[in-house]
Design a protein around this motif. Sequence first.
Motif, PDB file in Angstrom:
ATOM      1  N   VAL A   3       0.854  -1.181   0.000  1.00 28.31           N
ATOM      2  CA  VAL A   3       0.000   0.000   0.000  1.00 28.31           C
ATOM      3  C   VAL A   3       0.895   1.237   0.000  1.00 28.31           C
ATOM      4  O   VAL A   3       1.838   1.317   0.793  1.00 28.31           O
ATOM      5  CB  VAL A   3      -0.908   0.022   1.253  1.00 28.31           C
ATOM      6  N   ARG A   4       0.606   2.182  -0.885  1.00 28.46           N
ATOM      7  CA  ARG A   4       1.333   3.453  -0.889  1.00 28.46           C
ATOM      8  C   ARG A   4       0.438   4.535  -0.307  1.00 28.46           C
ATOM      9  O   ARG A   4      -0.715   4.684  -0.697  1.00 28.46           O
ATOM     10  CB  ARG A   4       1.726   3.860  -2.305  1.00 28.46           C
ATOM     11  N   ILE A   5       0.979   5.265   0.650  1.00 31.03           N
ATOM     12  CA  ILE A   5       0.323   6.476   1.140  1.00 31.03           C
ATOM     13  C   ILE A   5       1.029   7.620   0.431  1.00 31.03           C
ATOM     14  O   ILE A   5       2.246   7.795   0.589  1.00 31.03           O
ATOM     15  CB  ILE A   5       0.437   6.614   2.668  1.00 31.03           C
ATOM     16  N   MET A   6       0.302   8.352  -0.368  1.00 34.61           N
ATOM     17  CA  MET A   6       0.903   9.406  -1.176  1.00 34.61           C
ATOM     18  C   MET A   6       1.664  10.389  -0.282  1.00 34.61           C
ATOM     19  O   MET A   6       1.163  10.813   0.748  1.00 34.61           O
ATOM     20  CB  MET A   6      -0.161  10.118  -2.000  1.00 34.61           C
ATOM     21  N   THR A  43     -11.882  10.609   9.682  1.00 37.48           N
ATOM     22  CA  THR A  43     -11.850   9.223   9.231  1.00 37.48           C
ATOM     23  C   THR A  43     -10.676   8.949   8.302  1.00 37.48           C
ATOM     24  O   THR A  43     -10.069   7.875   8.378  1.00 37.48           O
ATOM     25  CB  THR A  43     -13.189   8.849   8.556  1.00 37.48           C
ATOM     26  N   LEU A  44     -10.321   9.902   7.454  1.00 37.23           N
ATOM     27  CA  LEU A  44      -9.129   9.719   6.611  1.00 37.23           C
ATOM     28  C   LEU A  44      -7.898   9.554   7.501  1.00 37.23           C
ATOM     29  O   LEU A  44      -7.087   8.653   7.290  1.00 37.23           O
ATOM     30  CB  LEU A  44      -8.943  10.900   5.650  1.00 37.23           C
ATOM     31  N   GLY A  45      -7.780  10.390   8.531  1.00 38.12           N
ATOM     32  CA  GLY A  45      -6.667  10.259   9.468  1.00 38.12           C
ATOM     33  C   GLY A  45      -6.663   8.917  10.174  1.00 38.12           C
ATOM     34  O   GLY A  45      -5.617   8.276  10.318  1.00 38.12           O
ATOM     35  N   ALA A  46      -7.839   8.458  10.590  1.00 36.50           N
ATOM     36  CA  ALA A  46      -7.947   7.164  11.275  1.00 36.50           C
ATOM     37  C   ALA A  46      -7.574   6.021  10.336  1.00 36.50           C
ATOM     38  O   ALA A  46      -6.894   5.069  10.748  1.00 36.50           O
ATOM     39  CB  ALA A  46      -9.370   6.972  11.808  1.00 36.50           C
ATOM     40  N   LEU A  70      -3.312   5.149  -1.405  1.00 40.49           N
ATOM     41  CA  LEU A  70      -4.179   5.943  -0.545  1.00 40.49           C
ATOM     42  C   LEU A  70      -3.740   7.397  -0.585  1.00 40.49           C
ATOM     43  O   LEU A  70      -2.566   7.692  -0.788  1.00 40.49           O
ATOM     44  CB  LEU A  70      -4.118   5.413   0.894  1.00 40.49           C
ATOM     45  N   PRO A  71      -4.669   8.311  -0.363  1.00 40.09           N
ATOM     46  CA  PRO A  71      -4.335   9.738  -0.432  1.00 40.09           C
ATOM     47  C   PRO A  71      -3.433  10.176   0.722  1.00 40.09           C
ATOM     48  O   PRO A  71      -3.370   9.530   1.764  1.00 40.09           O
ATOM     49  CB  PRO A  71      -5.695  10.428  -0.355  1.00 40.09           C
ATOM     50  N   ALA A  72      -2.784  11.305   0.524  1.00 43.48           N
ATOM     51  CA  ALA A  72      -1.986  11.928   1.572  1.00 43.48           C
ATOM     52  C   ALA A  72      -2.919  12.402   2.691  1.00 43.48           C
ATOM     53  O   ALA A  72      -4.103  12.666   2.448  1.00 43.48           O
ATOM     54  CB  ALA A  72      -1.206  13.107   1.000  1.00 43.48           C
ATOM     55  N   PRO A  73      -2.409  12.537   3.895  1.00 41.68           N
ATOM     56  CA  PRO A  73      -3.254  12.975   5.022  1.00 41.68           C
ATOM     57  C   PRO A  73      -3.902  14.331   4.808  1.00 41.68           C
ATOM     58  O   PRO A  73      -4.979  14.590   5.339  1.00 41.68           O
ATOM     59  CB  PRO A  73      -2.282  13.031   6.207  1.00 41.68           C
TER      60      PRO A  73
END
Length: 92
Positions: A3-6, A43-46, A70-73
């Motif tokens: 999984v990549r977190i941008m 929820t995005l942060g969680a 997944l998008p950046a925080p």
Amino acid sequence: MIVRIMGEGQVKLADSHFTELNKLDDELLAEMESGDESGFRRTLGALLDKVRELGDVLPDDALEPSELILPAPDATLDEVREMLSDDGLIPG
């Protein structure tokens, strides 16, 4: 699954964690559809925190293909909308 977190890097995550992550993804999708900006942020942060918690961070020099992005925080509602599939951010 990789999984990549941008803007952060890649995390190796066991498939067994996706049921838990899908619950947060469903919540995020509902908040996006209703335009709940504060709920979306929370929820995005969680979701991203849970991926970081459950996964193993890959070294920066690892060149593994990402199966999920997944998008950046700090991503906006509109940016995340562009990334969505019918299932949300996480398939399944």
